[in-house]
Scaffold this motif. Structure first.
Motif, PDB file in Angstrom:
ATOM      1  N   PHE A  99      -0.265  34.447 -20.445  1.00 45.96           N
ATOM      2  CA  PHE A  99       0.225  35.571 -21.237  1.00 45.96           C
ATOM      3  C   PHE A  99      -0.889  36.195 -22.078  1.00 45.96           C
ATOM      4  CE2 PHE A  99       4.297  33.453 -20.380  1.00 45.96           C
ATOM      5  CZ  PHE A  99       5.116  34.541 -20.106  1.00 45.96           C
ATOM      6  N   ASP A 111      -1.302  40.714 -27.620  1.00 52.94           N
ATOM      7  CA  ASP A 111      -0.470  40.178 -26.544  1.00 52.94           C
ATOM      8  C   ASP A 111       0.891  39.737 -27.070  1.00 52.94           C
ATOM      9  OD1 ASP A 111      -2.471  40.530 -24.610  1.00 52.94           O
ATOM     10  OD2 ASP A 111      -3.349  38.573 -25.031  1.00 52.94           O
ATOM     11  N   LYS A 112       0.881  38.953 -28.121  1.00 56.03           N
ATOM     12  CA  LYS A 112       2.145  38.421 -28.652  1.00 56.03           C
ATOM     13  C   LYS A 112       3.063  39.534 -29.154  1.00 56.03           C
ATOM     14  CE  LYS A 112      -0.193  35.374 -31.128  1.00 56.03           C
ATOM     15  NZ  LYS A 112      -0.538  34.287 -32.087  1.00 56.03           N
ATOM     16  N   HIS A 114       3.271  42.563 -28.033  1.00 54.83           N
ATOM     17  CA  HIS A 114       3.837  43.319 -26.914  1.00 54.83           C
ATOM     18  C   HIS A 114       4.821  42.485 -26.106  1.00 54.83           C
ATOM     19  CE1 HIS A 114       0.587  46.072 -27.934  1.00 54.83           C
ATOM     20  NE2 HIS A 114       1.181  46.981 -27.178  1.00 54.83           N
ATOM     21  N   TRP A 115       4.465  41.244 -25.782  1.00 55.94           N
ATOM     22  CA  TRP A 115       5.400  40.402 -25.031  1.00 55.94           C
ATOM     23  C   TRP A 115       6.683  40.176 -25.812  1.00 55.94           C
ATOM     24  CZ3 TRP A 115       4.274  40.703 -20.345  1.00 55.94           C
ATOM     25  CH2 TRP A 115       3.001  40.475 -19.820  1.00 55.94           C
ATOM     26  N   ASP A 116       6.570  40.107 -27.119  1.00 55.59           N
ATOM     27  CA  ASP A 116       7.741  39.827 -27.955  1.00 55.59           C
ATOM     28  C   ASP A 116       8.764  40.953 -27.910  1.00 55.59           C
ATOM     29  OD1 ASP A 116       9.011  37.939 -29.624  1.00 55.59           O
ATOM     30  OD2 ASP A 116       8.476  39.096 -31.407  1.00 55.59           O
ATOM     31  N   PHE A 121      11.368  37.281 -22.907  1.00 56.65           N
ATOM     32  CA  PHE A 121      10.187  36.498 -23.272  1.00 56.65           C
ATOM     33  C   PHE A 121      10.497  35.426 -24.316  1.00 56.65           C
ATOM     34  CE2 PHE A 121       6.630  36.062 -26.341  1.00 56.65           C
ATOM     35  CZ  PHE A 121       5.698  35.442 -25.520  1.00 56.65           C
ATOM     36  N   LYS A 125       8.137  32.029 -26.426  1.00 58.84           N
ATOM     37  CA  LYS A 125       7.364  32.530 -27.559  1.00 58.84           C
ATOM     38  C   LYS A 125       6.580  31.443 -28.274  1.00 58.84           C
ATOM     39  CE  LYS A 125       7.819  35.168 -31.843  1.00 58.84           C
ATOM     40  NZ  LYS A 125       8.742  35.959 -32.718  1.00 58.84           N
ATOM     41  N   PHE A 145       6.651  38.493 -15.361  1.00 53.99           N
ATOM     42  CA  PHE A 145       5.828  39.201 -16.334  1.00 53.99           C
ATOM     43  C   PHE A 145       4.494  39.576 -15.689  1.00 53.99           C
ATOM     44  CE2 PHE A 145       8.592  36.289 -18.672  1.00 53.99           C
ATOM     45  CZ  PHE A 145       9.230  37.159 -19.538  1.00 53.99           C
ATOM     46  N   ARG A 147       0.805  42.448 -15.920  1.00 56.83           N
ATOM     47  CA  ARG A 147      -0.002  43.488 -16.550  1.00 56.83           C
ATOM     48  C   ARG A 147      -0.445  44.447 -15.447  1.00 56.83           C
ATOM     49  NH1 ARG A 147      -1.614  38.867 -19.781  1.00 56.83           N
ATOM     50  NH2 ARG A 147      -2.728  38.114 -17.964  1.00 56.83           N
ATOM     51  N   TYR A 169       1.924  46.205 -20.323  1.00 61.53           N
ATOM     52  CA  TYR A 169       2.627  44.922 -20.303  1.00 61.53           C
ATOM     53  C   TYR A 169       3.954  45.198 -19.601  1.00 61.53           C
ATOM     54  CZ  TYR A 169      -0.540  43.276 -24.038  1.00 61.53           C
ATOM     55  OH  TYR A 169      -1.644  42.907 -24.778  1.00 61.53           O
ATOM     56  N   CYS A 171       7.640  43.772 -17.577  1.00 62.58           N
ATOM     57  CA  CYS A 171       8.639  42.747 -17.273  1.00 62.58           C
ATOM     58  C   CYS A 171       9.522  43.254 -16.141  1.00 62.58           C
ATOM     59  CB  CYS A 171       9.484  42.436 -18.508  1.00 62.58           C
ATOM     60  SG  CYS A 171      10.753  41.177 -18.221  1.00 62.58           S
TER      61      CYS A 171
END
Length: 214
Positions: A99, A111-112, A114-116, A121, A125, A145, A147, A169, A171
């Motif tokens: 990730f 990163d965190k 956007h993934w959140d 996701f 986490k 997931f 990119r 990013y 999903c």
């Protein structure tokens, strides 16, 4: 492929990868020839704006965490024709990619954040905050997931007024083929949302015009 607005940039970090795990399950909706259509919200503080977007998968190699395709943006104000780009993607499988991006000016904090934004996701986490999710098992998870990084413009020049410096990013839902994504570029408006739905089976319905990819 948003319009660029100047902001500050962030340094890149080195990403990690792992081995000995199972690749994400094969998904018929994520295969060569499959098409998707929807919108990308490119709104800024000055105005609300969304572009119609069409995507087609040109290549997919789950074993190596790779896929590629074309993206067509319509009703782009500064372009006389639809703007087509070629992109390459990284599948987050904790084998080839984690990730954590580790490049393209994205830090682990970027990163965190956007993934959140993806509800799917949330189960990962806490582990991702530690090491990018190197030990997370995604082999049977109903979401994939990724990119997506646009590599070049297919049918227009680099002076078209758009930038492809950032990346998405992404999903992907294995159940219905829907795609949601957020564009990241420290020099562009943040969190531009991409929303796409699968169009039939990719062999009928919407199709791209003919472009030669080089």
């Amino acid at each position: 492929m948003p319009v660029r607005v100047v902001e500050s940039s962030a340094p890149s970090q080195v990403s990690g990868a792992n081995s000995g795990k199972t690749s994400p399950p094969a998904c018929t909706l994520l295969s060569v020839g499959q098409a998707f259509s929807g919108t990308q919200n490119v709104s800024s503080l000055q105005k609300d704006e969304a572009w119609r977007v069409n995507v087609r998968i040109q290549g997919c190699d789950l074993e190596h965490g790779y896929l590629c395709g074309t993206m067509e943006a319509l009703n782009v104000p500064m372009a006389d024709t639809p703007v087509v780009t070629f992109w390459e993607g990284e599948i987050v499988d904790t084998i080839n990619y984690t990730f954590f991006t580790g490049k393209w000016e994205a830090t682990p904090e970027d990163d965190k954040k956007h993934w959140d934004k993806f509800p799917s996701f949330s189960p990962f986490k806490s582990q991702v905050e530690i090491d990018g999710g190197k030990n997370v098992d995604l082999s049977n998870y109903p979401y994939i997931f990724m990119r997506w990084k646009e590599q070049y413009f297919v049918n227009v020049g680099t002076d078209c007024g758009l930038t492809i410096a950032g990346f998405y990013y992404v999903c992907f839902s294995c159940s219905d083929g829907s795609i949601s994504g957020f564009y990241y570029d420290p020099n562009s408006s943040p969190f531009q949302k991409l929303e796409l739905k699968s169009t039939n089976d990719g062999r009928s319905g919407f199709s791209f015009s003919s472009y030669e990819l080089q």
